[in-house]
Motif scaffolding. Structure first.
Motif, PDB file in Angstrom:
ATOM      1  N   ASP A  73      25.032   4.581  -2.362  1.00 39.43           N
ATOM      2  CA  ASP A  73      24.522   3.595  -3.554  1.00 39.43           C
ATOM      3  C   ASP A  73      25.267   2.497  -2.915  1.00 39.43           C
ATOM      4  O   ASP A  73      24.117   1.106  -2.478  1.00 39.43           O
ATOM      5  N   ILE A  74      26.249   1.911  -2.802  1.00 35.12           N
ATOM      6  CA  ILE A  74      26.560   0.428  -2.616  1.00 35.12           C
ATOM      7  C   ILE A  74      27.870   0.514  -0.525  1.00 35.12           C
ATOM      8  O   ILE A  74      27.494  -0.507  -0.278  1.00 35.12           O
ATOM      9  N   GLN A 132      32.164  -2.523  -7.973  1.00 34.05           N
ATOM     10  CA  GLN A 132      31.940  -2.521  -9.125  1.00 34.05           C
ATOM     11  C   GLN A 132      32.801  -1.943 -10.566  1.00 34.05           C
ATOM     12  O   GLN A 132      33.702  -0.559 -10.160  1.00 34.05           O
ATOM     13  N   TYR A 142      21.062 -12.671  -6.461  1.00 33.69           N
ATOM     14  CA  TYR A 142      20.675 -11.631  -6.005  1.00 33.69           C
ATOM     15  C   TYR A 142      19.456 -11.917  -6.224  1.00 33.69           C
ATOM     16  O   TYR A 142      18.749 -11.228  -4.823  1.00 33.69           O
ATOM     17  N   LYS A 157      17.311   1.710  -1.203  1.00 37.17           N
ATOM     18  CA  LYS A 157      17.912   2.594  -0.352  1.00 37.17           C
ATOM     19  C   LYS A 157      18.631   3.447  -1.236  1.00 37.17           C
ATOM     20  O   LYS A 157      18.505   3.492  -2.442  1.00 37.17           O
ATOM     21  N   ASN A 193      29.523  -6.593  -9.594  1.00 32.45           N
ATOM     22  CA  ASN A 193      29.406  -6.013  -8.352  1.00 32.45           C
ATOM     23  C   ASN A 193      29.500  -7.210  -7.131  1.00 32.45           C
ATOM     24  O   ASN A 193      29.009  -7.955  -6.544  1.00 32.45           O
ATOM     25  N   HIS A 224      25.245   0.095   1.767  1.00 37.05           N
ATOM     26  CA  HIS A 224      24.553  -1.755   1.527  1.00 37.05           C
ATOM     27  C   HIS A 224      25.873  -2.457   2.271  1.00 37.05           C
ATOM     28  O   HIS A 224      26.033  -3.689   3.666  1.00 37.05           O
ATOM     29  N   ARG A 257      22.293   8.707 -10.584  1.00 39.47           N
ATOM     30  CA  ARG A 257      23.246   8.768  -9.531  1.00 39.47           C
ATOM     31  C   ARG A 257      24.630   9.845  -9.045  1.00 39.47           C
ATOM     32  O   ARG A 257      24.856  10.210  -8.261  1.00 39.47           O
ATOM     33  N   TYR A 271      15.683  -0.026 -13.593  1.00 47.96           N
ATOM     34  CA  TYR A 271      16.446  -1.474 -13.947  1.00 47.96           C
ATOM     35  C   TYR A 271      15.638  -2.225 -13.171  1.00 47.96           C
ATOM     36  O   TYR A 271      15.199  -3.382 -12.515  1.00 47.96           O
ATOM     37  N   TYR A 298      33.348  -2.895  -1.790  1.00 46.48           N
ATOM     38  CA  TYR A 298      32.211  -3.639  -2.465  1.00 46.48           C
ATOM     39  C   TYR A 298      32.622  -2.869  -3.939  1.00 46.48           C
ATOM     40  O   TYR A 298      32.804  -0.926  -3.323  1.00 46.48           O
ATOM     41  N   PHE A 334      23.617   1.447 -15.601  1.00 49.76           N
ATOM     42  CA  PHE A 334      23.796  -0.209 -16.024  1.00 49.76           C
ATOM     43  C   PHE A 334      24.355  -0.088 -17.649  1.00 49.76           C
ATOM     44  O   PHE A 334      25.010  -0.650 -18.265  1.00 49.76           O
ATOM     45  N   ILE A 355      21.150  -7.141   0.343  1.00 48.06           N
ATOM     46  CA  ILE A 355      21.513  -8.294   0.312  1.00 48.06           C
ATOM     47  C   ILE A 355      22.077  -8.637   1.877  1.00 48.06           C
ATOM     48  O   ILE A 355      23.016 -10.090   1.469  1.00 48.06           O
ATOM     49  N   GLN A 415      33.426   2.344  -7.993  1.00 47.64           N
ATOM     50  CA  GLN A 415      32.479   2.305  -9.494  1.00 47.64           C
ATOM     51  C   GLN A 415      33.193   2.849 -10.389  1.00 47.64           C
ATOM     52  O   GLN A 415      33.179   2.142 -11.085  1.00 47.64           O
ATOM     53  N   TRP A 464      30.941   0.091 -13.530  1.00 49.98           N
ATOM     54  CA  TRP A 464      29.842   0.336 -14.295  1.00 49.98           C
ATOM     55  C   TRP A 464      30.058   2.199 -14.795  1.00 49.98           C
ATOM     56  O   TRP A 464      29.866   2.775 -15.070  1.00 49.98           O
TER      57      TRP A 464
HETATM   58  C1  SOE Z   1      24.220   0.425  -8.552  1.00 46.02           C
HETATM   59  O1  SOE Z   1      24.758   0.828  -7.688  1.00 46.02           O
HETATM   60  C2  SOE Z   1      23.063  -0.629  -8.056  1.00 46.02           C
HETATM   61  O2  SOE Z   1      22.095  -1.449  -8.540  1.00 46.02           O
HETATM   62  C3  SOE Z   1      22.737   0.011  -6.826  1.00 46.02           C
HETATM   63  O3  SOE Z   1      22.242   1.032  -6.504  1.00 46.02           O
HETATM   64  C4  SOE Z   1      21.927  -1.597  -5.771  1.00 46.02           C
HETATM   65  O4  SOE Z   1      21.208  -1.283  -4.468  1.00 46.02           O
HETATM   66  C5  SOE Z   1      23.865  -2.711  -5.940  1.00 46.02           C
HETATM   67  O5  SOE Z   1      22.758  -3.266  -5.032  1.00 46.02           O
HETATM   68  C6  SOE Z   1      23.339  -3.131  -6.924  1.00 46.02           C
HETATM   69  O6  SOE Z   1      24.371  -1.898  -7.924  1.00 46.02           O
END
Ligand code: SOE
Length: 386
Positions: A181-182, A155, A330, A96, A270, A185, A167, A13, A153, A222, A125, A263, A157
């Motif tokens: 993963d997040i 999410q 984004y 990352k 997000n 960031h 992941r 993606y 942070y 996702f 970000i 998550q 999903w």
């Molecule tokens: C999934 O958690 C993801 O796509 C991350 O891998 C990205 O780095 C983040 O910006 C959005 O969510």
């Protein structure tokens, strides 16, 4: 005008998002893509009007016309592709986390430093303009002494045990999911905004689903939110990577902090939240409302800055593309990060040694160092020095 001939490895993606953002810079041309399945690479190349498609990234790295490479594959491939690219003299933008192990991450940072190759990690970000505004405000002293930082942070999903993604699998993603993963960031943005470093931390990690239903067919990031897979088209597998992590921490500027990463946070699609509390003023950035920067006051009404180049600091203005009131998002953050990277490449190799204003492999190694400390703290159930 000269443009950099670049390529994208990995067409899940985020690969196509990179392609669009590269094109939007106007500084680079995507001349090749590669994917582990040649048919997928050829179909995406046709769809996006890219001249060359490879089924093996090594063939792409051998292409003398390719000057730079974006790495958008699952994490476990980052090291070998980035090392091969740099040793072939190609500049690298890597998603990352930088690698799935500290040794690999250190080697990549060393090669980048030794060769002077332009190297960047996609901590995009921080390129929401109002996070640059926040950094400038902290640096100007208008917040006073930084007392504490907090945020999250979140999410949703991966909320259900029927949600799945590469992941989840340590062999593809590394030992951490949510933190790497997040969380990477979040910590990058907090250190970027405050200009300070996380020094010690104490973490709590949770796996809410000890098993998940893995579809027998590949499912994209996702995508499990949109596709129903019958039980007889899945296999139930064990889960060893975290759904949730939180930490309390101390920074080298004396500030104290807390963070929550998940998550499995229903309703948060997000959402990255960063709050910075100073002795005079405070700031809050919420990525669900990226055009707003909340400012908190004790002795006068609170304020809300709406993204508007005419009202922002120079560094925030420089990474804003549209006038105030025209919403940026984004994909614009990646466009601005890549613009800084390709601008640096086009300035010529002699300037690579200078400090750069975008996140490099050194920042990628930094984020992995913090992630590694979170995992160690959980294992030892104690405070850890980063
Ligand atoms: C999934 O958690 C993801 O796509 C991350 O891998 C990205 O780095 C983040 O910006 C959005 O969510």
């Amino acid at each position: 005008m000269k443009t950099v001939k670049t390529a994208v490895v990995g067409l899940g993606y985020i690969g196509p998002v990179h392609i669009q953002a590269i094109r939007a810079t106007g500084l680079a041309e995507v001349i090749a893509v590669s994917h582990s399945t040649l048919d997928v690479a050829e179909a995406k190349a046709r769809e996006m009007g890219i001249p060359k498609a490879y089924g093996d990234y090594r063939e792409l790295l051998a292409d003398p016309k390719v000057e730079a490479v974006h790495i958008c594959t699952p994490n476990a491939l980052h090291h070998d592709i980035a090392k091969g690219a740099m040793l072939a003299g190609k500049h690298v933008v890597c998603e990352k986390p930088l690698a799935i192990g500290m040794e690999d991450a250190r080697e990549l940072a060393d090669i980048a430093d030794r060769t002077g190759i332009v190297n960047a990690i996609n901590f995009c970000i921080r390129y929401y303009p109002l996070l640059h505004q926040a950094r400038d405000m902290v640096q100007s002293g208008v917040l006073g002494e930084i007392l504490s930082v907090s945020g999250s942070y979140h999410q949703d999903w991966m909320l259900y045990d029927s949600d799945y993604n590469w992941r989840v699998e340590p062999e593809h993603a590394g030992p951490s999911r949510v933190i790497g993963d997040i969380g990477s960031h979040w910590f990058d943005c907090v250190e970027f905004v405050t200009g300070a470093c996380v020094e010690q931390l104490c973490a709590d990690i949770a796996i809410f689903h000890r098993t998940r239903k893995k579809p027998l067919q590949h499912v994209q990031t996702f995508q499990s939110k949109e596709t129903y897979v019958a039980d007889n088209e899945c296999e139930r597998v064990g889960v060893r990577t975290e759904d949730y992590a939180s930490a309390v921490f101390r920074m080298d500027n004396g500030a104290h902090g807390t963070v929550s990463l998940s998550q499995c946070a229903a309703g948060r699609k997000n959402r990255m939240l960063v709050e910075v509390y100073g002795s005079k003023k405070s700031l809050c950035f919420d990525s669900e409302r990226p055009g707003e920067l909340w400012m908190g006051n004790r002795d006068k009404p609170n304020e809300m800055l709406l993204r508007d180049p005419s009202l922002m600091t120079m560094s925030a203005r420089e990474i804003s593309h549209l006038p105030g009131g025209h919403v940026e998002g984004y994909e614009d953050t990646m466009r601005q990060l890549f613009r800084a990277v390709y601008g640096h490449i086009l300035e010529g190799k002699d300037r690579i040694r200078e400090s750069v204003n975008y996140p490099t492999f050194a920042d990628g190694l930094r984020a992995m160092t913090i992630c590694n400390a979170v995992l160690r703290s959980q294992k030892q159930m104690s405070w850890i020095s980063v």
